[in-house]
Every structure is written in C-alpha cells, then in structure tokens.
Design an enzyme around this catalytic site. Structure first.
Site, PDB file in Angstrom:
ATOM      1  N   HIS A  14       0.863  -1.198   0.000  1.00 55.40           N
ATOM      2  CA  HIS A  14       0.000   0.000   0.000  1.00 55.40           C
ATOM      3  C   HIS A  14       0.889   1.234   0.000  1.00 55.40           C
ATOM      4  O   HIS A  14       1.667   1.440   0.932  1.00 55.40           O
ATOM      5  CB  HIS A  14      -0.899   0.009   1.235  1.00 55.40           C
ATOM      6  CG  HIS A  14      -1.833  -1.153   1.280  1.00 55.40           C
ATOM      7  ND1 HIS A  14      -3.093  -1.128   0.707  1.00 55.40           N
ATOM      8  CD2 HIS A  14      -1.690  -2.402   1.795  1.00 55.40           C
ATOM      9  CE1 HIS A  14      -3.680  -2.308   0.872  1.00 55.40           C
ATOM     10  NE2 HIS A  14      -2.842  -3.101   1.535  1.00 55.40           N
ATOM     11  N   LEU A  15       0.764   2.029  -1.045  1.00 56.44           N
ATOM     12  CA  LEU A  15       1.590   3.240  -1.143  1.00 56.44           C
ATOM     13  C   LEU A  15       0.807   4.517  -0.868  1.00 56.44           C
ATOM     14  O   LEU A  15       1.405   5.594  -0.757  1.00 56.44           O
ATOM     15  CB  LEU A  15       2.246   3.324  -2.526  1.00 56.44           C
ATOM     16  CG  LEU A  15       3.393   2.341  -2.784  1.00 56.44           C
ATOM     17  CD1 LEU A  15       3.902   2.467  -4.215  1.00 56.44           C
ATOM     18  CD2 LEU A  15       4.537   2.562  -1.788  1.00 56.44           C
ATOM     19  N   ARG A  16      -0.541   4.410  -0.826  1.00 57.17           N
ATOM     20  CA  ARG A  16      -1.388   5.603  -0.575  1.00 57.17           C
ATOM     21  C   ARG A  16      -1.161   6.665  -1.641  1.00 57.17           C
ATOM     22  O   ARG A  16      -0.745   6.383  -2.744  1.00 57.17           O
ATOM     23  CB  ARG A  16      -1.142   6.171   0.842  1.00 57.17           C
ATOM     24  CG  ARG A  16      -1.071   5.149   1.961  1.00 57.17           C
ATOM     25  CD  ARG A  16      -2.320   4.294   2.091  1.00 57.17           C
ATOM     26  NE  ARG A  16      -2.344   3.572   3.353  1.00 57.17           N
ATOM     27  CZ  ARG A  16      -3.059   2.469   3.553  1.00 57.17           C
ATOM     28  NH1 ARG A  16      -3.797   1.945   2.583  1.00 57.17           N
ATOM     29  NH2 ARG A  16      -3.049   1.872   4.716  1.00 57.17           N
ATOM     30  N   ASN A  40      -6.601   0.337  -3.212  1.00 56.51           N
ATOM     31  CA  ASN A  40      -7.669   0.799  -2.305  1.00 56.51           C
ATOM     32  C   ASN A  40      -7.451   2.239  -1.853  1.00 56.51           C
ATOM     33  O   ASN A  40      -7.361   2.541  -0.675  1.00 56.51           O
ATOM     34  CB  ASN A  40      -7.814  -0.143  -1.094  1.00 56.51           C
ATOM     35  CG  ASN A  40      -6.562  -0.244  -0.233  1.00 56.51           C
ATOM     36  OD1 ASN A  40      -5.435  -0.073  -0.719  1.00 56.51           O
ATOM     37  ND2 ASN A  40      -6.734  -0.501   1.051  1.00 56.51           N
ATOM     38  N   HIS A 168      -1.988 -12.238   1.702  1.00 59.39           N
ATOM     39  CA  HIS A 168      -1.642 -12.208   3.137  1.00 59.39           C
ATOM     40  C   HIS A 168      -2.307 -13.323   3.939  1.00 59.39           C
ATOM     41  O   HIS A 168      -3.080 -13.065   4.845  1.00 59.39           O
ATOM     42  CB  HIS A 168      -1.931 -10.843   3.763  1.00 59.39           C
ATOM     43  CG  HIS A 168      -3.240 -10.209   3.366  1.00 59.39           C
ATOM     44  ND1 HIS A 168      -4.443 -10.857   3.449  1.00 59.39           N
ATOM     45  CD2 HIS A 168      -3.507  -8.980   2.875  1.00 59.39           C
ATOM     46  CE1 HIS A 168      -5.395 -10.051   3.031  1.00 59.39           C
ATOM     47  NE2 HIS A 168      -4.865  -8.910   2.666  1.00 59.39           N
ATOM     48  N   HIS A 244      -0.511   4.126   8.134  1.00 59.02           N
ATOM     49  CA  HIS A 244      -1.562   5.058   8.571  1.00 59.02           C
ATOM     50  C   HIS A 244      -0.871   6.081   9.460  1.00 59.02           C
ATOM     51  O   HIS A 244       0.070   5.727  10.177  1.00 59.02           O
ATOM     52  CB  HIS A 244      -2.625   4.339   9.405  1.00 59.02           C
ATOM     53  CG  HIS A 244      -3.453   3.344   8.635  1.00 59.02           C
ATOM     54  ND1 HIS A 244      -4.575   3.693   7.915  1.00 59.02           N
ATOM     55  CD2 HIS A 244      -3.313   2.006   8.469  1.00 59.02           C
ATOM     56  CE1 HIS A 244      -5.096   2.614   7.346  1.00 59.02           C
ATOM     57  NE2 HIS A 244      -4.345   1.574   7.663  1.00 59.02           N
ATOM     58  N   ALA A 256      -6.555  -0.409  10.682  1.00 57.10           N
ATOM     59  CA  ALA A 256      -5.835  -1.673  10.497  1.00 57.10           C
ATOM     60  C   ALA A 256      -4.696  -1.497   9.512  1.00 57.10           C
ATOM     61  O   ALA A 256      -4.883  -0.940   8.429  1.00 57.10           O
ATOM     62  CB  ALA A 256      -6.799  -2.745   9.993  1.00 57.10           C
TER      63      ALA A 256
HETATM   64  C1  NCD Z   1      -4.740  -2.467   4.591  1.00 61.13           C
HETATM   65  C2  NCD Z   1      -4.825  -0.952   4.424  1.00 61.13           C
HETATM   66  O1  NCD Z   1      -4.677  -0.235   5.425  1.00 61.13           O
HETATM   67  O2  NCD Z   1      -5.029  -0.496   3.292  1.00 61.13           O
HETATM   68  N1  NCD Z   1      -4.850  -2.792   5.985  1.00 61.13           N
HETATM   69  C3  NCD Z   1      -4.467  -3.945   6.582  1.00 61.13           C
HETATM   70  O3  NCD Z   1      -4.713  -4.102   7.766  1.00 61.13           O
HETATM   71  N2  NCD Z   1      -3.826  -4.876   5.938  1.00 61.13           N
HETATM   72  C4  NCD Z   1      -5.796  -3.113   3.754  1.00 61.13           C
HETATM   73  C5  NCD Z   1      -5.661  -4.589   3.593  1.00 61.13           C
HETATM   74  O4  NCD Z   1      -4.779  -5.082   2.897  1.00 61.13           O
HETATM   75  O5  NCD Z   1      -6.464  -5.313   4.193  1.00 61.13           O
HETATM   76 ZN    ZN Z   2      -3.209  -5.013   1.915  1.00 62.08          ZN
END
Ligand code: NCD
Ligand code: ZN
Length: 337
Positions: A14-16, A40, A168, A244, A256
């Site tokens: 996830h790079l946002r 996402n 995962h 985050h 999460a």
């Molecule tokens: C991920 C996220 O923050 O985008 N969070 C996580 O707990 N893994 C989303 C995901 O891969 O479930």
């Molecule tokens: Zn993820």
C-alpha cells in the site's frame, strides 16, 4: 557478513497518495526493485486513466530510484472483456475485496455467487490477468479467513485457468487449501511470520501491530513459516505494508495496517537466518513471484549487511514495525544499485 538479493519484490504493498505516498514510496523503492501496488485509494482505482495517473505519481515520488510499480485495478463485477483487454498492458493484476472487510473496501464485492463473478473472471482468465483476493468473510474475526477458504476452492475449481493469489494468508487452513489447488498461490507478510494475536492483544494492546487479517494462533504461524522458510514455489513475499498516520493508529478506533516497508528485508533476513534457511530468501522475495506472475523485474542488487541497526521511531508521521528496536541486519544503501 553480507547478503545480496537480486531484484527483490514486494507483491502486496500500500503506497497511498499525496504526502503519505511521498513519505513511504522511496522507502520501498530503496529495498525493492518492483512491487504490486494495491488499488484501495479513496476513491478506488477502477479506470485506465486512474491506473496511469497513479503510476505517474508513484514514479514521481520514487524518481532516481530503480523501482517498477506494478499496478492493479480494484475488482468490479462490471468489468467486461473489452475494458480488460484495453487496460491489460497497464496492470499486473486485479484485486478483489469483499465489501467493507478492510480499509477502503466499501465498494468491494458483496455477491460471491459464481454466476455474478463469471463474466469478469472468465475474461481475466482469457487475458491472463491474475486475481488477487483479500480472503475474509464478515464472520467472527478469528474465523474469517478459514470461512473464506470454501470460496477460494469454488473459484479455483470453476476458473481453472485463472491464477488466484490468496493475499496475506494467516492460517493453517489457508496453507492447506493453497497446496491442494494448482491455480492457487499466496503472499505471506513479514508480520504474520513474526507475530501471533498474543503480540497484538495478549499484553498491553499494540495498535501498530493491528492489521487485517488479524494475526492468528501459534500453529497458524508455524504453518506459514513452514512454506515460507522452504520458499515453497506457490508462496511469495507480500509485505502488506499499510501505513496510517499516528493519529489514526493511536486512537479509540485504530485503523488496520502494519507499516513494514523500511524493515522488511532486514527483518526477513534475521528470521530466515535464525531458521537456518537464509539461502531460501532469494526465492521467497523474488524468484517465486517472477514465475507465478510471469514477470521480469528491473535488474537491481540489494545488499544487506549483518550489523545491528536501530529502527527509527518514525518515518514522517508513521510508526514502523520494530520502532526503536534493534535488528541484526540493515540494508547497505551505499552499495545497493
Ligand atoms: C490495509 C490498508 O490499510 O489499506 N490494511 C491492513 O490491515 N492490511 C488493507 C488490507 O490489505 O487489508
Ligand atoms: Zn493489503
């Protein structure tokens, strides 16, 4: 002692976007030669234009570093063959989220009937686009992944030519299913190889280790370690590094995600070395993924040195796994090229 990894890849990242992207993307780009980038965002990546412009923003944020972002689309059952054929060259995979199951997944799938999914999944099979799946139901949190396994099995049987990547994985049950179906593959994170639920909530609650799927039992971790340590050809490293800001993690409603991008390779080296399988790390972090996805990442050597390294408390506003702790290895950035 030194260890050279050839073109290590992170197959779930996830790079946002915006400032967060600019903070975290260079950290991945220093350690990895390519990564599968999750879609996402808010709103999720669902068009060719969105894929292309997000890729450009990532390239901008990692300028000067040898790093290939492998883009993904957010799965929608509306995608048809023509759309997918057009976007094929821009993406490495499509990521399916059950609706509402994790961060920014509200627009995900709520009907898992094979009929509802068939047109899109058949088109993906024909075009050779792998399907990445966040495999959790909305049942009791510890059972969500195990409850999803029958869905994986139905998908694997019905779409026998589709490469399905169980993202995962966290349970023994998922490992068993993975080994039973030829077209199932899996990513495994760093944190699920290290921790169990006890590390998250067994003592003081540790929000920076809270993620989806939640870490499970010792026997589950053992099953993950078994296939990761032998670098079983069906598994590959995907960090699921999910940054985050502190305000979202150290809060009454904790978001999460575990942020592992800057510690991933040193911590993996430490774990594989302790298990006496350091020679299998290359396969786990690159070779298996190249075969599974049928891709060749940019050539890049990443050098690790066995020297105590104290992990920073923060990167920008994000707290990494092992913050303030010492790891036995560090990435030697002077010689990484
Ligand atoms: C991920 C996220 O923050 O985008 N969070 C996580 O707990 N893994 C989303 C995901 O891969 O479930
Ligand atoms: Zn993820």
């Amino acid at each position: 002692m030194r260890l050279t990894l050839h073109s290590p890849m992170d197959m779930h990242l996830h790079l946002r976007d915006g400032d967060m992207l600019r903070t975290v993307a260079p950290l991945s780009a220093r350690s990895f030669s390519a990564a599968i980038v999750m879609p996402n965002l808010v709103p999720p990546i669902t068009t060719q234009q969105m894929v292309r412009s997000y890729k450009e923003r990532i390239m901008e944020a990692t300028k000067g570093l040898e790093f290939e972002p492998l883009m993904t689309l957010f799965f929608k059952p509306e995608y048809d063959y023509d759309f997918l054929a057009k976007v094929r060259e821009d993406i490495a995979a499509i990521k399916l989220y059950p609706a509402g199951i994790t961060t920014n997944s509200q627009d995900g799938v709520d009907n898992f009937s094979l009929e509802a999914l068939a047109p899109t999944l058949e088109a993906m099979s024909e075009l050779g686009i792998p399907l990445c799946v966040h495999g959790e139901t909305n049942g009791f949190v510890m059972d969500r992944e195990a409850e999803f396994v029958p869905i994986y099995e139905r998908l694997a049987k019905r779409f026998a030519n589709l490469k399905i990547i169980m993202e995962h994985i966290t349970t023994k049950r998922a490992v068993e299913a993975l080994l039973r179906y030829e077209n199932l593959y899996a990513t495994i994170t760093l944190h699920h190889l290290y921790i169990t639920l006890d590390d998250v909530i067994g003592g003081l609650m540790r929000p920076h280790l809270f993620c989806k799927p939640v870490a499970k039992r010792p026997e589950d971790r053992m099953a993950l370690r078994k296939v990761a340590f032998m670098a079983h050809e069906k598994v590959m490293f995907g960090s699921d590094s999910a940054p985050h800001p502190r305000s979202a993690k150290e809060a009454p409603g904790c978001a999460a995600g575990v942020f592992t991008a800057p510690v991933a390779l040193p911590a993996l080296a430490q774990l594989f070395e302790a298990a006496g399988v350091l020679e299998n790390l290359q396969k786990f972090v690159s070779d298996n993924a190249q075969s599974i996805y049928g891709i060749t990442p940019p050539a890049k050597e990443v050098h690790l040195v066995k020297e105590l390294w104290r992990v920073p408390e923060r990167y920008g506003d994000v707290v990494p796994m092992f913050a303030g702790e010492e790891l036995a290895w560090r990435v030697d950035e002077d010689t990484t090229a």
